[in-house]
Design an enzyme around this catalytic site. Structure first.
Site, mmCIF file in Angstrom:
data_model
loop_
_atom_site.group_PDB
_atom_site.id
_atom_site.type_symbol
_atom_site.label_atom_id
_atom_site.label_comp_id
_atom_site.label_asym_id
_atom_site.label_seq_id
_atom_site.Cartn_x
_atom_site.Cartn_y
_atom_site.Cartn_z
ATOM 1 N N GLU A 172 0.870 -1.182 0.000
ATOM 2 C CA GLU A 172 0.000 0.000 0.000
ATOM 3 C C GLU A 172 0.906 1.231 0.000
ATOM 4 O O GLU A 172 1.782 1.339 0.859
ATOM 5 C CB GLU A 172 -0.894 0.000 1.237
ATOM 6 C CG GLU A 172 -1.839 -1.185 1.329
ATOM 7 C CD GLU A 172 -2.603 -1.194 2.634
ATOM 8 O OE1 GLU A 172 -3.505 -0.354 2.801
ATOM 9 O OE2 GLU A 172 -2.282 -2.024 3.504
ATOM 10 N N ARG A 183 5.801 -13.330 9.725
ATOM 11 C CA ARG A 183 6.416 -12.042 9.432
ATOM 12 C C ARG A 183 7.735 -11.895 10.181
ATOM 13 O O ARG A 183 7.995 -12.570 11.164
ATOM 14 C CB ARG A 183 5.471 -10.893 9.793
ATOM 15 C CG ARG A 183 5.083 -10.842 11.232
ATOM 16 C CD ARG A 183 4.070 -9.747 11.526
ATOM 17 N NE ARG A 183 4.675 -8.425 11.472
ATOM 18 C CZ ARG A 183 4.017 -7.313 11.776
ATOM 19 N NH1 ARG A 183 2.723 -7.369 12.101
ATOM 20 N NH2 ARG A 183 4.617 -6.152 11.748
ATOM 21 N N LYS A 228 3.794 0.900 10.514
ATOM 22 C CA LYS A 228 3.759 2.086 9.653
ATOM 23 C C LYS A 228 3.206 3.295 10.394
ATOM 24 O O LYS A 228 3.675 4.423 10.203
ATOM 25 C CB LYS A 228 2.902 1.814 8.407
ATOM 26 C CG LYS A 228 3.648 1.160 7.262
ATOM 27 C CD LYS A 228 2.776 1.140 6.016
ATOM 28 C CE LYS A 228 3.480 0.502 4.843
ATOM 29 N NZ LYS A 228 2.626 0.500 3.638
#
Length: 559
Positions: free
Chosen positions: A37, A262, A272
Protein backbone atom coordinates in the site's frame (compact mmCIF):
# COMPACT_ATOMS: atom_id res chain seq x y z
CA UNK A 1 25.89 -18.75 4.16
CA UNK A 2 27.74 -16.80 1.46
CA UNK A 3 25.95 -13.45 1.24
CA UNK A 4 26.27 -13.49 -2.54
CA UNK A 5 24.58 -16.87 -2.88
CA UNK A 6 21.02 -15.97 -1.92
CA UNK A 7 19.06 -15.94 -5.17
CA UNK A 8 16.76 -18.75 -4.09
CA UNK A 9 15.06 -19.74 -0.87
CA UNK A 10 16.01 -22.46 1.63
CA UNK A 11 13.69 -25.49 1.97
CA UNK A 12 10.24 -24.31 3.04
CA UNK A 13 6.57 -25.24 2.99
CA UNK A 14 5.62 -22.77 0.24
CA UNK A 15 8.27 -24.21 -2.05
CA UNK A 16 6.80 -27.67 -1.42
CA UNK A 17 3.30 -26.43 -2.30
CA UNK A 18 4.50 -24.83 -5.53
CA UNK A 19 6.38 -27.98 -6.48
CA UNK A 20 3.23 -30.08 -6.03
CA UNK A 21 1.05 -27.57 -7.89
CA UNK A 22 3.36 -27.68 -10.90
CA UNK A 23 3.69 -31.45 -10.75
CA UNK A 24 -0.08 -31.99 -10.61
CA UNK A 25 -0.77 -29.48 -13.36
CA UNK A 26 -2.78 -27.24 -11.04
CA UNK A 27 -0.67 -24.36 -12.35
CA UNK A 28 1.47 -24.10 -15.45
CA UNK A 29 3.52 -21.04 -14.51
CA UNK A 30 4.13 -19.51 -11.11
CA UNK A 31 2.93 -15.93 -10.76
CA UNK A 32 3.47 -14.03 -7.51
CA UNK A 33 3.11 -10.38 -6.62
CA UNK A 34 4.45 -7.88 -4.10
CA UNK A 35 1.44 -5.67 -3.26
CA UNK A 36 2.40 -2.75 -0.97
CA UNK A 37 0.00 0.00 0.00
CA UNK A 38 1.64 3.33 -0.97
CA UNK A 39 0.97 4.92 2.41
CA UNK A 40 4.50 4.92 3.80
CA UNK A 41 8.05 3.75 3.19
CA UNK A 42 8.96 0.06 3.18
CA UNK A 43 10.76 -1.49 6.16
CA UNK A 44 12.79 -4.64 6.87
CA UNK A 45 9.60 -6.72 7.16
CA UNK A 46 8.64 -5.72 3.63
CA UNK A 47 12.13 -6.71 2.49
CA UNK A 48 11.32 -10.27 3.54
CA UNK A 49 8.03 -10.22 1.62
CA UNK A 50 9.83 -8.83 -1.45
CA UNK A 51 12.51 -11.50 -1.23
CA UNK A 52 10.02 -14.34 -0.77
CA UNK A 53 7.80 -13.35 -3.70
CA UNK A 54 10.56 -12.59 -6.18
CA UNK A 55 12.88 -15.43 -5.16
CA UNK A 56 10.24 -18.15 -5.27
CA UNK A 57 8.97 -17.00 -8.66
CA UNK A 58 12.54 -16.85 -10.01
CA UNK A 59 13.31 -20.29 -8.64
CA UNK A 60 10.44 -21.84 -10.59
CA UNK A 61 10.90 -19.79 -13.76
CA UNK A 62 7.83 -17.68 -13.03
CA UNK A 63 7.22 -13.96 -12.74
CA UNK A 64 6.47 -11.41 -10.05
CA UNK A 65 4.30 -8.31 -10.36
CA UNK A 66 4.82 -5.12 -8.42
CA UNK A 67 1.33 -3.89 -7.59
CA UNK A 68 0.32 -0.88 -5.57
CA UNK A 69 -2.78 -1.56 -3.49
CA UNK A 70 -3.87 2.06 -3.74
CA UNK A 71 -7.43 1.87 -2.43
CA UNK A 72 -7.20 4.63 0.18
CA UNK A 73 -6.59 8.07 -1.39
CA UNK A 74 -6.50 9.84 1.98
CA UNK A 75 -3.24 8.18 3.08
CA UNK A 76 -1.47 7.54 -0.24
CA UNK A 77 1.07 9.65 -2.07
CA UNK A 78 3.23 9.54 -5.20
CA UNK A 79 6.28 9.97 -2.94
CA UNK A 80 5.60 6.54 -1.46
CA UNK A 81 5.08 5.00 -4.90
CA UNK A 82 8.50 6.23 -6.03
CA UNK A 83 10.27 5.19 -2.85
CA UNK A 84 8.83 1.66 -3.02
CA UNK A 85 10.03 1.19 -6.59
CA UNK A 86 13.48 2.45 -5.63
CA UNK A 87 13.66 0.06 -2.67
CA UNK A 88 12.68 -3.00 -4.71
CA UNK A 89 15.29 -2.20 -7.35
CA UNK A 90 17.97 -1.48 -4.75
CA UNK A 91 17.38 -4.91 -3.23
CA UNK A 92 18.20 -6.35 -6.64
CA UNK A 93 14.79 -7.37 -7.94
CA UNK A 94 12.99 -6.50 -11.19
CA UNK A 95 9.25 -6.84 -11.60
CA UNK A 96 7.92 -8.18 -14.89
CA UNK A 97 4.70 -6.17 -14.69
CA UNK A 98 3.76 -2.99 -12.82
CA UNK A 99 0.13 -2.60 -11.74
CA UNK A 100 -2.11 -0.43 -9.59
CA UNK A 101 -5.27 -1.59 -7.84
CA UNK A 102 -6.81 1.62 -9.12
CA UNK A 103 -6.39 0.31 -12.67
CA UNK A 104 -9.10 -2.21 -11.81
CA UNK A 105 -11.63 0.05 -10.10
CA UNK A 106 -14.18 -0.33 -12.92
CA UNK A 107 -13.83 -4.12 -12.86
CA UNK A 108 -14.18 -4.15 -9.05
CA UNK A 109 -17.30 -2.01 -9.32
CA UNK A 110 -18.83 -4.42 -11.84
CA UNK A 111 -18.02 -7.37 -9.57
CA UNK A 112 -19.75 -5.57 -6.70
CA UNK A 113 -22.84 -5.32 -8.91
CA UNK A 114 -22.62 -9.08 -9.41
CA UNK A 115 -22.75 -9.53 -5.64
CA UNK A 116 -25.72 -7.20 -5.27
CA UNK A 117 -27.69 -8.94 -8.03
CA UNK A 118 -27.02 -12.31 -6.34
CA UNK A 119 -28.25 -10.96 -3.01
CA UNK A 120 -24.70 -11.21 -1.62
CA UNK A 121 -24.18 -7.49 -0.88
CA UNK A 122 -26.28 -4.62 0.43
CA UNK A 123 -26.04 -0.88 1.05
CA UNK A 124 -25.99 -0.10 4.77
CA UNK A 125 -26.88 3.25 6.38
CA UNK A 126 -25.29 2.42 9.74
CA UNK A 127 -22.35 4.56 10.81
CA UNK A 128 -18.90 3.08 11.28
CA UNK A 129 -19.39 3.13 15.06
CA UNK A 130 -22.75 1.39 14.78
CA UNK A 131 -21.31 -1.29 12.52
CA UNK A 132 -18.51 -1.84 15.00
CA UNK A 133 -20.95 -2.06 17.93
CA UNK A 134 -23.15 -4.64 16.19
CA UNK A 135 -20.30 -6.78 14.94
CA UNK A 136 -20.28 -8.98 18.05
CA UNK A 137 -17.30 -10.49 19.87
CA UNK A 138 -15.28 -13.68 19.73
CA UNK A 139 -17.91 -15.33 21.92
CA UNK A 140 -21.07 -13.49 20.88
CA UNK A 141 -22.60 -13.31 17.37
CA UNK A 142 -23.15 -10.03 15.61
CA UNK A 143 -26.50 -8.37 14.98
CA UNK A 144 -28.08 -8.02 11.58
CA UNK A 145 -28.29 -4.49 10.25
CA UNK A 146 -31.86 -3.17 9.85
CA UNK A 147 -30.89 -2.44 6.22
CA UNK A 148 -29.66 -5.98 5.51
CA UNK A 149 -32.84 -7.08 3.74
CA UNK A 150 -33.11 -4.27 1.24
CA UNK A 151 -34.21 -5.44 -2.17
CA UNK A 152 -31.76 -6.00 -5.00
CA UNK A 153 -33.31 -3.09 -6.88
CA UNK A 154 -32.93 -0.68 -3.96
CA UNK A 155 -29.32 -1.76 -3.36
CA UNK A 156 -28.45 -1.28 -7.04
CA UNK A 157 -30.01 2.19 -7.03
CA UNK A 158 -28.28 3.28 -3.82
CA UNK A 159 -24.90 1.90 -4.91
CA UNK A 160 -25.13 3.76 -8.21
CA UNK A 161 -26.03 6.93 -6.30
CA UNK A 162 -23.01 6.36 -4.05
CA UNK A 163 -20.83 6.26 -7.13
CA UNK A 164 -22.52 9.40 -8.50
CA UNK A 165 -21.45 11.33 -5.41
CA UNK A 166 -24.89 11.96 -3.92
CA UNK A 167 -23.88 11.04 -0.37
CA UNK A 168 -21.34 12.35 2.13
CA UNK A 169 -18.33 10.47 3.47
CA UNK A 170 -19.47 7.76 5.86
CA UNK A 171 -23.16 8.23 5.05
CA UNK A 172 -23.47 4.80 3.44
CA UNK A 173 -21.33 1.73 2.78
CA UNK A 174 -21.65 -1.44 0.75
CA UNK A 175 -21.36 -4.61 2.84
CA UNK A 176 -20.95 -8.22 1.84
CA UNK A 177 -23.90 -10.32 2.96
CA UNK A 178 -22.44 -13.45 4.52
CA UNK A 179 -23.18 -14.48 8.13
CA UNK A 180 -23.39 -12.22 11.18
CA UNK A 181 -23.16 -15.30 13.42
CA UNK A 182 -19.99 -16.67 11.83
CA UNK A 183 -17.28 -17.68 14.33
CA UNK A 184 -14.87 -15.84 12.03
CA UNK A 185 -15.55 -12.16 12.67
CA UNK A 186 -14.12 -11.32 9.25
CA UNK A 187 -17.16 -12.99 7.67
CA UNK A 188 -19.71 -10.92 9.59
CA UNK A 189 -20.86 -8.81 6.67
CA UNK A 190 -17.59 -6.92 6.13
CA UNK A 191 -17.65 -3.51 4.47
CA UNK A 192 -16.44 -3.75 0.87
CA UNK A 193 -17.01 -0.15 -0.35
CA UNK A 194 -16.99 3.21 1.41
CA UNK A 195 -17.50 6.81 0.31
CA UNK A 196 -14.35 8.99 0.22
CA UNK A 197 -14.45 12.37 -1.50
CA UNK A 198 -10.72 12.82 -2.08
CA UNK A 199 -8.36 13.14 -5.02
CA UNK A 200 -6.60 9.90 -5.86
CA UNK A 201 -2.94 9.97 -6.95
CA UNK A 202 -3.68 7.80 -9.98
CA UNK A 203 -7.36 8.30 -10.88
CA UNK A 204 -7.81 11.91 -9.80
CA UNK A 205 -11.45 12.76 -9.01
CA UNK A 206 -13.00 10.02 -11.14
CA UNK A 207 -14.15 8.04 -8.11
CA UNK A 208 -15.73 8.94 -4.79
CA UNK A 209 -16.30 5.34 -3.67
CA UNK A 210 -13.35 3.09 -2.97
CA UNK A 211 -13.11 -0.66 -2.40
CA UNK A 212 -11.81 -1.92 0.91
CA UNK A 213 -8.42 -3.63 0.79
CA UNK A 214 -9.79 -7.04 1.81
CA UNK A 215 -12.30 -6.97 -1.06
CA UNK A 216 -9.95 -5.49 -3.66
CA UNK A 217 -6.94 -7.66 -2.93
CA UNK A 218 -8.31 -11.05 -4.06
CA UNK A 219 -9.85 -9.46 -7.17
CA UNK A 220 -6.49 -7.93 -8.10
CA UNK A 221 -4.80 -11.32 -7.75
CA UNK A 222 -7.47 -12.96 -9.91
CA UNK A 223 -7.35 -10.27 -12.59
CA UNK A 224 -3.57 -10.58 -12.87
CA UNK A 225 -3.55 -14.37 -12.88
CA UNK A 226 -1.60 -14.68 -9.64
CA UNK A 227 -1.21 -18.35 -8.74
CA UNK A 228 0.22 -18.07 -5.23
CA UNK A 229 -0.84 -15.08 -3.15
CA UNK A 230 1.81 -14.91 -0.41
CA UNK A 231 1.27 -12.79 2.70
CA UNK A 232 2.09 -12.76 6.40
CA UNK A 233 0.13 -14.74 8.96
CA UNK A 234 -1.75 -11.68 10.20
CA UNK A 235 -3.99 -12.15 7.14
CA UNK A 236 -4.68 -15.84 7.82
CA UNK A 237 -8.12 -15.12 9.32
CA UNK A 238 -8.95 -13.14 6.18
CA UNK A 239 -8.37 -16.12 3.89
CA UNK A 240 -12.01 -17.39 4.07
CA UNK A 241 -13.22 -13.96 2.92
CA UNK A 242 -10.52 -13.92 0.22
CA UNK A 243 -11.91 -17.22 -1.12
CA UNK A 244 -15.51 -16.02 -0.73
CA UNK A 245 -14.85 -12.93 -2.85
CA UNK A 246 -13.20 -14.96 -5.61
CA UNK A 247 -16.06 -17.46 -5.70
CA UNK A 248 -19.05 -15.13 -5.32
CA UNK A 249 -17.82 -12.50 -7.79
CA UNK A 250 -17.41 -15.37 -10.28
CA UNK A 251 -13.81 -14.63 -11.20
CA UNK A 252 -12.49 -17.01 -13.85
CA UNK A 253 -9.07 -17.29 -12.18
CA UNK A 254 -8.90 -18.70 -8.66
CA UNK A 255 -5.69 -17.76 -6.86
CA UNK A 256 -5.02 -19.10 -3.38
CA UNK A 257 -3.57 -17.33 -0.36
CA UNK A 258 -0.66 -18.76 1.66
CA UNK A 259 0.67 -17.18 4.83
CA UNK A 260 4.20 -17.04 6.23
CA UNK A 261 5.53 -15.73 9.54
CA UNK A 262 6.42 -12.04 9.43
CA UNK A 263 9.84 -10.73 10.30
CA UNK A 264 10.06 -8.72 13.52
CA UNK A 265 13.28 -7.17 14.82
CA UNK A 266 13.58 -6.78 18.57
CA UNK A 267 13.69 -3.13 19.55
CA UNK A 268 12.89 -1.92 16.02
CA UNK A 269 9.77 -0.06 14.94
CA UNK A 270 7.99 -1.72 12.01
CA UNK A 271 4.49 -0.34 12.50
CA UNK A 272 3.76 2.09 9.65
CA UNK A 273 1.62 4.16 11.99
CA UNK A 274 4.44 4.51 14.48
CA UNK A 275 7.05 5.16 11.82
CA UNK A 276 4.90 7.93 10.39
CA UNK A 277 4.39 9.36 13.88
CA UNK A 278 8.16 9.48 14.43
CA UNK A 279 8.61 11.23 11.08
CA UNK A 280 5.70 13.66 11.37
CA UNK A 281 6.55 14.73 14.93
CA UNK A 282 10.23 15.29 14.17
CA UNK A 283 11.72 12.55 16.32
CA UNK A 284 13.76 11.40 13.32
CA UNK A 285 15.21 12.93 10.19
CA UNK A 286 12.63 11.69 7.69
CA UNK A 287 11.71 8.19 6.52
CA UNK A 288 15.35 7.54 5.58
CA UNK A 289 16.73 8.30 9.03
CA UNK A 290 19.51 5.75 9.67
CA UNK A 291 17.94 4.85 13.03
CA UNK A 292 14.81 3.51 11.34
CA UNK A 293 14.47 -0.05 9.98
CA UNK A 294 13.02 1.32 6.75
CA UNK A 295 14.82 0.04 3.67
CA UNK A 296 15.80 3.61 2.78
CA UNK A 297 17.02 4.15 6.35
CA UNK A 298 19.11 0.98 6.25
CA UNK A 299 20.50 2.02 2.86
CA UNK A 300 21.45 5.47 4.13
CA UNK A 301 23.05 3.98 7.23
CA UNK A 302 25.19 1.74 5.03
CA UNK A 303 23.58 -1.69 4.98
CA UNK A 304 23.96 -3.54 1.70
CA UNK A 305 21.34 -5.51 -0.27
CA UNK A 306 23.58 -8.58 0.01
CA UNK A 307 23.66 -8.41 3.80
CA UNK A 308 19.90 -7.88 4.09
CA UNK A 309 19.09 -10.78 1.76
CA UNK A 310 21.56 -13.08 3.52
CA UNK A 311 19.95 -12.17 6.85
CA UNK A 312 16.46 -12.91 5.50
CA UNK A 313 17.65 -16.19 4.01
CA UNK A 314 18.98 -17.24 7.39
CA UNK A 315 15.64 -16.45 9.11
CA UNK A 316 13.92 -18.79 6.65
CA UNK A 317 10.29 -19.16 5.59
CA UNK A 318 7.84 -20.76 7.98
CA UNK A 319 4.54 -20.17 9.73
CA UNK A 320 6.31 -19.34 12.96
CA UNK A 321 5.96 -15.87 14.43
CA UNK A 322 8.92 -14.69 16.44
CA UNK A 323 11.20 -11.78 17.21
CA UNK A 324 14.67 -11.78 15.67
CA UNK A 325 17.66 -10.35 17.53
CA UNK A 326 18.84 -7.27 15.63
CA UNK A 327 22.40 -8.42 16.27
CA UNK A 328 21.77 -11.12 13.69
CA UNK A 329 21.24 -8.46 11.00
CA UNK A 330 24.38 -6.68 12.21
CA UNK A 331 26.31 -9.95 11.93
CA UNK A 332 25.55 -10.16 8.22
CA UNK A 333 26.62 -6.61 7.42
CA UNK A 334 29.94 -7.29 9.16
CA UNK A 335 30.33 -10.48 7.16
CA UNK A 336 29.57 -8.66 3.91
CA UNK A 337 31.87 -5.69 4.52
CA UNK A 338 34.88 -7.32 6.12
CA UNK A 339 36.47 -8.12 2.76
CA UNK A 340 34.94 -5.19 0.84
CA UNK A 341 35.46 -2.11 2.98
CA UNK A 342 38.84 -0.32 3.02
CA UNK A 343 40.34 -0.10 6.51
CA UNK A 344 41.43 3.42 7.34
CA UNK A 345 41.96 5.59 10.39
CA UNK A 346 39.61 8.18 11.83
CA UNK A 347 39.78 10.15 15.07
CA UNK A 348 36.33 11.01 16.43
CA UNK A 349 37.46 12.78 19.64
CA UNK A 350 40.81 14.38 18.77
CA UNK A 351 43.71 15.00 21.14
CA UNK A 352 46.75 16.70 19.62
CA UNK A 353 50.17 15.08 19.93
CA UNK A 354 53.45 16.89 19.19
CA UNK A 355 56.40 14.58 18.50
CA UNK A 356 59.13 16.84 19.79
CA UNK A 357 62.11 14.99 18.30
CA UNK A 358 60.61 14.70 14.82
CA UNK A 359 62.13 17.26 12.38
CA UNK A 360 60.06 20.42 12.03
CA UNK A 361 58.64 20.99 8.54
CA UNK A 362 59.21 17.35 7.51
CA UNK A 363 56.50 15.05 6.22
CA UNK A 364 57.00 11.46 5.13
CA UNK A 365 54.67 8.99 3.46
CA UNK A 366 54.05 5.65 5.11
CA UNK A 367 52.71 2.49 3.50
CA UNK A 368 49.43 1.11 4.84
CA UNK A 369 47.46 -1.90 3.60
CA UNK A 370 43.83 -1.17 2.67
CA UNK A 371 42.48 -4.43 4.07
CA UNK A 372 44.63 -6.88 5.98
CA UNK A 373 42.23 -9.73 5.14
CA UNK A 374 42.07 -8.93 1.42
CA UNK A 375 45.45 -8.36 -0.20
CA UNK A 376 43.80 -7.64 -3.56
CA UNK A 377 42.67 -4.26 -2.19
CA UNK A 378 46.30 -3.14 -2.23
CA UNK A 379 47.78 -0.36 -0.13
CA UNK A 380 47.84 3.41 0.22
CA UNK A 381 50.29 6.02 1.42
CA UNK A 382 49.48 8.17 4.44
CA UNK A 383 51.38 11.27 5.62
CA UNK A 384 53.24 11.43 8.93
CA UNK A 385 54.77 14.52 10.55
CA UNK A 386 55.63 16.19 13.82
CA UNK A 387 51.99 16.81 14.78
CA UNK A 388 49.23 14.22 14.78
CA UNK A 389 45.81 13.63 16.35
CA UNK A 390 45.04 10.58 18.45
CA UNK A 391 41.81 9.47 20.13
CA UNK A 392 41.30 11.18 23.48
CA UNK A 393 40.31 7.88 25.07
CA UNK A 394 43.71 6.45 24.09
CA UNK A 395 45.41 8.56 26.77
CA UNK A 396 45.04 8.51 30.55
CA UNK A 397 47.11 10.56 32.92
CA UNK A 398 46.55 8.18 35.82
CA UNK A 399 45.64 4.84 34.26
CA UNK A 400 44.47 1.68 36.01
CA UNK A 401 46.52 -1.48 35.88
CA UNK A 402 46.59 -3.33 32.56
CA UNK A 403 45.96 -0.12 30.63
CA UNK A 404 48.24 -0.49 27.61
CA UNK A 405 47.60 2.70 25.71
CA UNK A 406 49.32 6.07 26.14
CA UNK A 407 50.13 7.54 29.55
CA UNK A 408 53.09 9.50 30.95
CA UNK A 409 56.25 7.45 30.56
CA UNK A 410 54.59 4.70 28.51
CA UNK A 411 55.38 3.70 24.94
CA UNK A 412 52.85 2.57 22.30
CA UNK A 413 52.88 1.79 18.62
CA UNK A 414 51.24 4.14 16.16
CA UNK A 415 49.47 1.98 13.60
CA UNK A 416 51.48 1.88 10.33
CA UNK A 417 54.10 4.24 11.88
CA UNK A 418 56.47 4.33 14.88
CA UNK A 419 56.69 3.78 18.59
CA UNK A 420 56.06 6.96 20.58
CA UNK A 421 56.57 7.70 24.26
CA UNK A 422 54.60 10.27 26.27
CA UNK A 423 56.80 12.74 28.10
CA UNK A 424 54.72 15.84 28.91
CA UNK A 425 51.04 16.62 29.35
CA UNK A 426 49.76 20.10 28.48
CA UNK A 427 46.55 21.33 30.12
CA UNK A 428 44.35 24.40 29.84
CA UNK A 429 43.30 26.66 32.73
CA UNK A 430 40.51 24.31 33.72
CA UNK A 431 42.85 21.34 33.95
CA UNK A 432 41.69 19.67 30.76
CA UNK A 433 44.38 17.89 28.76
CA UNK A 434 44.75 19.70 25.43
CA UNK A 435 48.07 18.40 24.08
CA UNK A 436 50.67 15.70 24.59
CA UNK A 437 54.39 15.99 23.96
CA UNK A 438 55.95 12.75 22.90
CA UNK A 439 59.14 11.41 21.34
CA UNK A 440 59.41 8.76 18.66
CA UNK A 441 62.00 6.10 17.93
CA UNK A 442 62.96 6.21 14.23
CA UNK A 443 64.23 2.61 14.46
CA UNK A 444 60.72 1.30 15.08
CA UNK A 445 59.18 2.19 11.74
CA UNK A 446 56.35 -0.15 10.75
CA UNK A 447 57.45 -2.67 8.14
CA UNK A 448 61.14 -2.22 8.90
CA UNK A 449 61.46 -5.53 10.72
CA UNK A 450 62.35 -3.94 14.05
CA UNK A 451 62.40 -6.52 16.87
CA UNK A 452 64.44 -4.72 19.52
CA UNK A 453 61.55 -4.52 21.96
CA UNK A 454 57.79 -4.92 22.07
CA UNK A 455 54.92 -2.76 23.22
CA UNK A 456 51.49 -3.97 24.26
CA UNK A 457 49.39 -1.12 22.88
CA UNK A 458 48.67 0.01 19.30
CA UNK A 459 46.66 3.17 18.70
CA UNK A 460 45.41 4.93 15.56
CA UNK A 461 46.08 8.51 14.53
CA UNK A 462 45.73 11.08 11.74
CA UNK A 463 48.46 13.50 10.61
CA UNK A 464 47.39 17.00 11.70
CA UNK A 465 48.31 19.32 8.81
CA UNK A 466 46.49 17.29 6.15
CA UNK A 467 43.72 15.80 8.28
CA UNK A 468 40.25 16.17 6.75
CA UNK A 469 37.55 17.54 9.09
CA UNK A 470 34.69 15.08 9.28
CA UNK A 471 31.40 14.60 11.06
CA UNK A 472 30.56 11.28 12.67
CA UNK A 473 27.01 10.23 13.47
CA UNK A 474 26.97 7.58 16.15
CA UNK A 475 23.83 5.57 16.87
CA UNK A 476 22.21 3.74 19.73
CA UNK A 477 18.89 1.83 19.52
CA UNK A 478 15.98 4.18 18.83
CA UNK A 479 13.71 2.32 21.25
CA UNK A 480 14.84 1.90 24.85
CA UNK A 481 13.31 -1.54 25.46
CA UNK A 482 11.97 -4.61 23.70
CA UNK A 483 8.32 -4.37 24.66
CA UNK A 484 5.97 -6.01 22.13
CA UNK A 485 5.14 -3.68 19.28
CA UNK A 486 1.64 -5.03 18.67
CA UNK A 487 -1.08 -2.44 19.12
CA UNK A 488 -2.36 -2.13 22.68
CA UNK A 489 0.37 -4.25 24.28
CA UNK A 490 2.80 -1.52 25.30
CA UNK A 491 3.01 -0.84 29.01
CA UNK A 492 3.68 2.86 28.39
CA UNK A 493 3.08 5.28 25.49
CA UNK A 494 5.23 4.55 22.48
CA UNK A 495 6.92 7.96 22.25
CA UNK A 496 8.03 7.71 25.88
CA UNK A 497 10.17 4.73 24.85
CA UNK A 498 12.20 6.73 22.33
CA UNK A 499 15.88 6.92 23.29
CA UNK A 500 16.94 10.60 23.53
CA UNK A 501 20.56 9.50 23.00
CA UNK A 502 19.88 7.46 19.88
CA UNK A 503 21.98 9.92 17.84
CA UNK A 504 25.26 11.55 18.85
CA UNK A 505 27.03 13.86 16.40
CA UNK A 506 30.76 14.47 16.90
CA UNK A 507 33.44 16.29 14.92
CA UNK A 508 36.80 14.73 14.19
CA UNK A 509 39.28 13.95 11.43
CA UNK A 510 39.94 11.33 8.76
CA UNK A 511 42.93 10.58 6.56
CA UNK A 512 43.53 13.03 3.68
CA UNK A 513 42.80 10.34 1.09
CA UNK A 514 39.16 10.39 2.20
CA UNK A 515 38.59 14.04 1.36
CA UNK A 516 36.51 13.21 -1.70
CA UNK A 517 34.79 10.07 -0.39
CA UNK A 518 31.57 9.63 -2.34
CA UNK A 519 28.09 9.11 -0.86
CA UNK A 520 27.52 5.48 0.12
CA UNK A 521 31.26 4.71 0.22
CA UNK A 522 31.92 2.36 3.11
CA UNK A 523 34.95 2.10 5.38
CA UNK A 524 36.15 0.26 8.43
CA UNK A 525 37.67 2.75 10.85
CA UNK A 526 40.33 1.16 13.03
CA UNK A 527 38.79 0.23 16.41
CA UNK A 528 35.59 2.23 15.78
CA UNK A 529 33.49 0.16 13.39
CA UNK A 530 32.06 0.24 9.89
CA UNK A 531 30.93 3.62 8.56
CA UNK A 532 29.04 4.85 5.50
CA UNK A 533 29.33 8.24 3.79
CA UNK A 534 25.95 9.88 4.37
CA UNK A 535 24.27 10.62 1.01
CA UNK A 536 22.10 13.37 2.50
CA UNK A 537 24.53 15.68 4.32
CA UNK A 538 28.04 14.79 3.23
CA UNK A 539 29.79 17.45 1.14
CA UNK A 540 33.06 17.46 -0.86
CA UNK A 541 35.90 18.26 1.52
CA UNK A 542 33.80 17.68 4.63
CA UNK A 543 32.42 14.13 4.67
CA UNK A 544 29.71 12.97 7.06
CA UNK A 545 29.90 9.37 8.22
CA UNK A 546 27.11 7.19 9.61
CA UNK A 547 28.06 4.40 11.96
CA UNK A 548 26.78 1.22 10.34
CA UNK A 549 27.80 -1.22 13.05
CA UNK A 550 30.52 -1.72 15.63
CA UNK A 551 33.39 -4.08 14.89
CA UNK A 552 32.41 -6.88 17.24
CA UNK A 553 29.34 -8.51 18.70
CA UNK A 554 28.65 -11.34 21.10
CA UNK A 555 26.06 -12.73 18.67
CA UNK A 556 26.74 -16.09 17.03
CA UNK A 557 24.67 -17.92 14.45
CA UNK A 558 23.22 -21.21 15.70
CA UNK A 559 25.06 -24.25 14.36
Amino acid sequence: MNVENNSFTPPNFIKNIITEDLKSGKVNKVVTRFPPEPNGYLHIGHAKAIWINFSLADEFGGRTHLRFDDTNPVKEDVEYVKSIQEDVKWLGFEWEELHYASDYFEEMYERALVLIRKGKAYVDDLSADQIRETRGTLTEPGQNSPFRDRSVEENLELFNRMRAGEFKDGERVLRAKIDMASPNINLRDPVIYRIVHATHHNTGDKWCIYPMYTYAHPLEDAIEGVTHSLCSTEFEDQRPFYDWVIAETEMPCEPHQYEFGRLNLEGAVTSKRKLKQLVDEGFVDGWDDPRLPTISGLRRRGFTPEAIKAFIYETGISKAFGHIDIRMLEHFIREDLKLKAPRTMAVVDPLKVVITNYPEGQTELLEAENNSENEEMGSRQIPFSREIYIEREDFMEDPPSKYFRLFPGNEVRLKHAYFIKCNDVIKDESGKVIELHCTYDPETKSGSGFTGRKVKGTIHWVEASQAVPAEFRLYEPLILDNEPEEEGEEEKPFLERVNPNSLTVVQGFVEPGMKDAAPQDKFQFFRHGYFNVDPKYSKPGHPVFNLIVSLKSSFQLPK
